[in-house]
Design a protein around this motif. Structure first.
Motif, short mmCIF file in Angstrom:
data_model
loop_
_atom_site.label_atom_id
_atom_site.label_comp_id
_atom_site.label_asym_id
_atom_site.label_seq_id
_atom_site.Cartn_x
_atom_site.Cartn_y
_atom_site.Cartn_z
N GLN A 105 23.38 68.04 86.64
CA GLN A 105 24.67 67.37 86.47
C GLN A 105 24.55 65.86 86.65
OE1 GLN A 105 27.69 68.81 89.11
NE2 GLN A 105 29.36 67.73 88.08
N ALA A 106 23.63 65.42 87.49
CA ALA A 106 23.49 63.99 87.77
C ALA A 106 22.79 63.23 86.66
CB ALA A 106 22.72 63.80 89.08
N ILE A 107 22.19 63.95 85.71
CA ILE A 107 21.44 63.31 84.62
C ILE A 107 22.36 63.09 83.43
CG2 ILE A 107 19.50 63.56 83.03
CD1 ILE A 107 18.16 65.34 85.13
N THR A 108 22.30 61.91 82.86
CA THR A 108 23.10 61.57 81.68
C THR A 108 22.20 61.53 80.44
OG1 THR A 108 24.63 60.26 83.01
CG2 THR A 108 24.64 59.88 80.63
N THR A 109 22.61 62.19 79.40
CA THR A 109 21.80 62.22 78.18
C THR A 109 21.79 60.83 77.54
OG1 THR A 109 23.68 62.87 76.80
CG2 THR A 109 22.37 64.63 77.79
N PRO A 110 20.66 60.39 76.95
CA PRO A 110 20.54 59.02 76.47
C PRO A 110 21.40 58.69 75.26
CG PRO A 110 18.57 60.29 75.95
CD PRO A 110 19.39 61.13 76.85
N ALA A 111 21.57 59.60 74.33
CA ALA A 111 22.30 59.30 73.09
C ALA A 111 23.79 59.59 73.20
CB ALA A 111 21.69 60.07 71.92
N LEU A 112 24.12 60.81 73.64
CA LEU A 112 25.52 61.20 73.73
C LEU A 112 26.18 60.69 75.00
CD1 LEU A 112 25.24 64.91 72.49
CD2 LEU A 112 26.13 62.95 71.22
N GLU A 113 25.37 60.33 76.00
CA GLU A 113 25.86 59.81 77.27
C GLU A 113 26.84 60.79 77.93
OE1 GLU A 113 27.36 55.89 76.64
OE2 GLU A 113 25.37 55.03 76.34
N ILE A 114 26.43 62.04 77.99
CA ILE A 114 27.22 63.05 78.69
C ILE A 114 26.31 63.69 79.76
CG2 ILE A 114 28.70 63.53 76.72
CD1 ILE A 114 27.01 66.02 76.17
N SER A 115 26.92 64.38 80.69
CA SER A 115 26.14 65.03 81.74
C SER A 115 25.26 66.13 81.15
CB SER A 115 27.07 65.62 82.80
OG SER A 115 26.34 66.43 83.70
N ASN A 116 24.03 66.21 81.64
CA ASN A 116 23.11 67.25 81.16
C ASN A 116 23.55 68.64 81.62
OD1 ASN A 116 20.78 67.50 79.51
ND2 ASN A 116 19.60 68.12 81.30
N LEU A 117 24.59 68.69 82.46
CA LEU A 117 25.15 69.98 82.87
C LEU A 117 25.66 70.75 81.65
CD1 LEU A 117 26.05 71.95 85.10
CD2 LEU A 117 28.19 70.66 85.24
N TRP A 118 26.16 70.04 80.65
CA TRP A 118 26.66 70.70 79.45
C TRP A 118 25.57 71.53 78.78
CZ3 TRP A 118 31.61 71.16 78.22
CH2 TRP A 118 32.52 70.23 78.75
N ARG A 119 24.35 71.08 78.92
CA ARG A 119 23.22 71.81 78.34
C ARG A 119 22.69 72.86 79.31
NH1 ARG A 119 18.17 71.37 79.26
NH2 ARG A 119 16.62 72.08 77.74
N ALA A 120 22.43 72.43 80.56
CA ALA A 120 21.78 73.31 81.54
C ALA A 120 22.65 74.50 81.93
CB ALA A 120 21.39 72.51 82.78
N ALA A 121 23.96 74.37 81.80
CA ALA A 121 24.85 75.48 82.18
C ALA A 121 24.61 76.72 81.33
CB ALA A 121 26.31 75.03 82.04
N ALA A 122 23.95 76.55 80.19
CA ALA A 122 23.65 77.70 79.35
C ALA A 122 22.81 78.73 80.09
CB ALA A 122 22.93 77.25 78.08
N LEU A 123 21.93 78.27 80.98
CA LEU A 123 21.04 79.19 81.69
C LEU A 123 21.79 80.12 82.63
CD1 LEU A 123 18.24 76.57 82.23
CD2 LEU A 123 17.96 78.71 80.97
N PRO A 124 22.56 79.60 83.60
CA PRO A 124 23.28 80.53 84.48
C PRO A 124 24.33 81.36 83.75
CG PRO A 124 23.97 78.27 84.92
CD PRO A 124 22.76 78.20 84.02
N VAL A 125 24.99 80.77 82.75
CA VAL A 125 25.99 81.53 82.01
C VAL A 125 25.33 82.69 81.27
CG1 VAL A 125 27.62 81.46 80.08
CG2 VAL A 125 27.62 79.63 81.79
N GLY A 126 24.22 82.40 80.59
CA GLY A 126 23.51 83.45 79.86
C GLY A 126 22.97 84.53 80.78
N ILE A 127 22.40 84.11 81.91
CA ILE A 127 21.88 85.08 82.88
C ILE A 127 23.00 85.94 83.43
CG2 ILE A 127 20.89 85.24 85.21
CD1 ILE A 127 19.14 82.80 84.42
N GLY A 128 24.15 85.32 83.74
CA GLY A 128 25.29 86.09 84.25
C GLY A 128 25.80 87.09 83.24
N LEU A 129 25.90 86.69 81.97
CA LEU A 129 26.40 87.59 80.94
C LEU A 129 25.41 88.73 80.68
CD1 LEU A 129 27.94 85.03 78.42
CD2 LEU A 129 29.17 86.74 79.77
N MET A 130 24.12 88.42 80.69
CA MET A 130 23.14 89.49 80.54
C MET A 130 23.25 90.49 81.69
SD MET A 130 19.57 88.00 78.94
CE MET A 130 19.55 86.37 79.68
#
Length: 618
Positions: free
Chosen positions: A128-153
């Motif tokens: 969450q603390a990392i900001t993407t260089p081009a879109l300048e958004i929190s990397n949480l938007w990307r990394a959240a895929a892992l726990p969400v996917g694991i939870g759904l599985m």
């Protein structure tokens, strides 16, 4: 036999309705993610090459969408029971024992998901603390895929368990699995001092045992790696999740779902039928004719995407239906497909060759030149096996087509046959990257279907996109957990120990080369090409130079040896990817692939013994 997890049971009212509704809520977003990635990458190509105004954010957005696609695709694959697994032993078991093993497979999946759930949330929170260089958004938007996917599985695994077996059966299997996990946990203080013996215990014993017991490959690798890191090291488990992220989200792998979808498009638009009609007319009177076509087609498209799985996905859907219709056994088809994947590892533009050049300093142009002939040698040996196997093929009902008819079919098939050359030209001319080029192929197939073959069924698009997401998720989760396993091997110090041991071998260059072949066959069975090269290339190439082995020659031997291991069961990830793409149970290909692997091994030995094959045209 089934390639999925679980057993079919009678619907149980509200549980079935709940699973169906949740499945729809996952499948539609997964399908839209496939479509979104196609559009984003295609827009990037158009903006850069046509408008000369690059979209600086396109690759970054595609990477974010891709990780979500990989995880949601894995969820869809688990719900459908499409994660690849070895069922050779399960299929031979008595019905009661088979039901227990099926429950064990589902419980094992759930156990791994439960173990990595908390580390996945921690990993996402740290991002969450990392900001993407081009879109300048929190990397949480990307990394959240892992726990969400694991939870759904995990949720779908629980729903599957609720509809499988009896309460007593479920309780019995759960207690047995908990006892095994508890035993390993209790033995932790004993395992820690064993050092490298733990590599055999976990990466051979646990991983191999899980695979043979019918536990899906991705989860077998994950359980073995988690156990090794948790019980014998002080490594935080969040690091394992990070390595899985790294393995699944490498942008070059985005070519996998895109080429999977391209293969489905080729079939839906009639391009496959036109191509197969021509090839059948040209070679249909030859015994094993379409098998030769498969070998040649893989050589033509190999390396375009940077991923063997994507190469196979581009070819198999076009050839397999007609080959099956002509009597070919599914097991033999998937065995040959896997073998051609190993055969063509050195064909440029190969991402593995580019990686070797970048980490060892070897000329990439020299590697590209040297890679063509070794693959031809292996291809010729595969064709020899095909010739031997199909000597008895009954062609009494097949007549040689007139030349005029063959030429007419060639003109009809020309737009389809041109596709591999269009894709390769786009890469060579710099129009698109190895990842982006698949979107050009998709655009080409759509236009050909609409304007030339006049076949394009919009109603099939959503199911095709969902199928693409499921198949891609199954492949990518295997790659993710295999990357975690590779990292675990690195942390153990195994890579450096191996290099030191090989440098001290007696017998000079021939012995070093022989051991390199053996070592990289073994390493290839558990590592993807790029991680293996990054780990061992800088260590072993200097030793080869000191012994007088030409670096391009050594590179060809290393890459082909890894390819042989990568596509060899029971641990070779590439073999299971081929089975997933061909939608064939891994059991069916075990016997047919032995002959092809023997031919490949002979080819590797020939390439190793005759340096001219690799360096004769430099």
């Amino acid at each position: 036999m089934s390639s999925g997890v679980g057993v079919a049971v009678a619907p149980q009212g509200w549980l079935t309705r709940l699973e169906t509704g949740l499945g729809w809520l996952v499948e539609v977003p997964a399908a839209l993610l496939v479509l979104a990635d196609i559009l984003v990458l295609f827009a990037g190509v158009v903006a850069r090459y046509v408008l000369h105004d690059p979209l600086l954010w396109s690759d970054e957005l595609a990477s974010i969408l891709f990780l979500w696609l990989a995880m949601l695709g894995s969820v869809v694959a688990l719900r459908r029971g499409e994660h690849m697994r070895m069922t050779a032993w399960v299929g031979r078991a008595a019905p009661a024992r088979r039901a227990q093993l099926e429950l064990l497979a589902t419980f094992a999946c759930l156990a791994f998901l439960a173990l990595v759930a908390a580390p996945a949330w921690e990993y996402a929170a740290d991002e969450q603390a990392i900001t993407t260089p081009a879109l300048e958004i929190s990397n949480l938007w990307r990394a959240a895929a892992l726990p969400v996917g694991i939870g759904l599985m995990g949720l779908f695994a629980v729903l599957r368990l609720a509809r499988s077996g009896t309460v007593g059966q479920r309780l019995k299997v759960a207690v047995a699995l908990a006892a095994v996990i508890g035993l390993f946990w209790w033995a932790g203080p004993v395992l820690a001092p064993l050092g490298r013996w733990n590599l055999l215990i976990f990466f051979v014993g646990v991983a191999g045992g899980c695979v043979l017991a019918g536990i899906p490959i991705a989860f077998a690798f994950g359980l073995a790696t988690f156990g090794y890191l948790a019980l014998t090291t002080q490594t935080p488990m969040m690091a394992l999740v990070g390595r899985m992220d790294e393995g699944m989200s490498h942008l070059i792998l985005l070519a996998v779902p895109l080429f999977v979808f391209l293969g489905l498009l080729i079939e839906m638009t009639g391009m496959a039928r036109a191509m197969i009609a021509f090839l059948a007319a040209l070679l249909g009177h030859v015994r094993g004719g379409l098998s030769y076509v498969l070998v040649g087609a893989m050589y033509l498209v190999s390396g375009i995407s940077g991923s063997k799985a994507a190469d196979m996905a581009a070819i198999a859907p076009a050839l397999f239906p007609e080959m099956k219709a002509r009597g070919a056994r599914p097991g033999d088809l998937v065995a040959l497909l896997a073998a051609t994947g190993a055969q063509t590892e050195t064909v440029p533009p190969s991402l593995v060759l580019i990686t070797i050049g970048s980490v060892t300093g070897v000329s990439i142009a020299a590697l590209f030149t040297g890679g063509l002939l070794p693959a031809l040698v292996l291809g010729a040996l595969l064709c020899a096996v095909v010739w031997h196997r199909y000597q008895g093929e009954d062609l009494s009902g097949v007549q040689r087509r007139p030349r005029a008819e063959v030429f007419k079919l060639f003109l009809i098939a020309l737009p389809a046959l041109a596709l591999p050359f269009v894709i390769r030209a786009a890469v060579v001319q710099g129009v698109a990257t190895a990842t982006e080029v698949s979107t050009l192929g998709i655009a080409y197939a759509v236009l050909a279907g609409l304007l030339i073959y006049r076949q394009f069924d919009l109603r099939r698009l959503l199911p095709m996109l969902v199928d693409t997401a499921a198949l891609s998720g199954a492949i990518l989760l295997i790659i993710g957990t295999a990357t975690g396993m590779a990292w675990g091997l690195t942390q153990s110090g195994f890579s450096r120990w191996l290099a030191q041991s090989m440098a001290a071998l007696p017998g000079g260059a021939p012995m070093f080369m022989a051991v390199s072949v053996l070592a990289f066959v073994v390493l290839g069975s558990v590592l993807e090409g790029i991680p293996a090269i990054v780990l061992f290339g800088p260590l072993l190439f200097p030793i080869a130079r000191q012994l007088g082995i030409h670096e391009v020659h050594y590179a060809m031997v290393v890459v082909l040896s890894m390819g042989l291991g990568l596509f060899a069961p029971p641990l070779g990830v590439g073999y299971y990817a081929a089975c997933a793409i061909g939608r064939v149970s891994p059991d069916l290909g075990l016997r047919p692939i032995v002959g092809y692997l023997a031919a490949l091994l002979v080819g590797v030995v020939v390439v190793a013994a005759v340096p001219w094959i690799s360096i004769g045209f430099l």
